[in-house]
Design an enzyme around this catalytic site. Sequence first.
Site, PDB file in Angstrom:
ATOM      1  N   SER A 203     -14.855   1.382 -10.115  1.00 37.15           N
ATOM      2  CA  SER A 203     -13.709   2.265 -10.346  1.00 37.15           C
ATOM      3  C   SER A 203     -12.445   1.498  -9.966  1.00 37.15           C
ATOM      4  CB  SER A 203     -13.826   3.524  -9.489  1.00 37.15           C
ATOM      5  OG  SER A 203     -13.597   3.188  -8.135  1.00 37.15           O
ATOM      6  N   LYS A 204     -11.302   2.131 -10.200  1.00 37.04           N
ATOM      7  CA  LYS A 204     -10.040   1.489  -9.867  1.00 37.04           C
ATOM      8  C   LYS A 204     -10.018   1.056  -8.399  1.00 37.04           C
ATOM      9  CE  LYS A 204      -6.432   2.807 -13.026  1.00 37.04           C
ATOM     10  NZ  LYS A 204      -6.373   4.197 -13.489  1.00 37.04           N
TER      11      LYS A 204
END
Length: 254
Positions: A203-204
């Site tokens: 994920s980010k």
Amino acid sequence: MNNIRVRIAPSPTGIPHIGNTRTALFNFLFARHNGGKFILRIEDTDRQRVVEGAKEAIREILNWLGLIPDETYIQSERLNLYKKASQVLLKHNFAREDEGAIRFIVPKDIQSLDWTDAVGNKKISFKTEEIEDFVILKSDGFPTYHLASVVDDHEMSITHVIRGDEWISSTPKHLLLYKAFGWEHPVFAHLPVVLGPDKTKLSKRNGAKSVLDFRKEGYLKEALINFMALLGWNPGGDKEIMDIPEIISIFDLS
Ligand code: GLU
């Protein structure tokens, strides 16, 4: 195998990272290996989560990599279909109205929901009693993921649903819907999800990048495809550098 049809079903909620794009690649490779069709379906029914520009980014990534869909569909243009399907379930007492929404009623006479997953040929089983009645059509007239996904996979004659394994817990609900409609379900293949260096879902937060970021840094699409193909698949041996036609010719879900 005949008439293989697979789909990727991204929700336009952000720019796909390399893990999501790997799912697209595996679908593409499986379709091309089997002379089948590769379908893009934009799942934009969760209106609050739709992000401007995400749909365009998805297309741009696919175009640049050369993963060109044979057919494209957009769920928000197909609302009638889902409405009709939910009416059918209501009529046959598989669903009930609930404050403007429609909820699927989990039948009491089915003990378990099982399938043999095409990845590793493993049997997966869920107890039906662990599944709660779930919404299929929201009060805004938009379907939930479960209904839209099953109706479309059936309508589009999808033979193999190849998706990340974070969707495994949705599959028993989908099996219930297939049973209620009296439809045969596709083969399911749940891909081990790509993790970040901290072993949590990419994920980010842990630095997930998109293919477009790598393009900016000067990576070639052939290199990225080679790299993504080997995230979770290996033909055996220690050969690591392969071109796209070679990957297509040996790619295998099992
Ligand atoms: N819309 C879901 C997603 O964002 C699709 C999951 C599936 O392939 O069924 O990944």
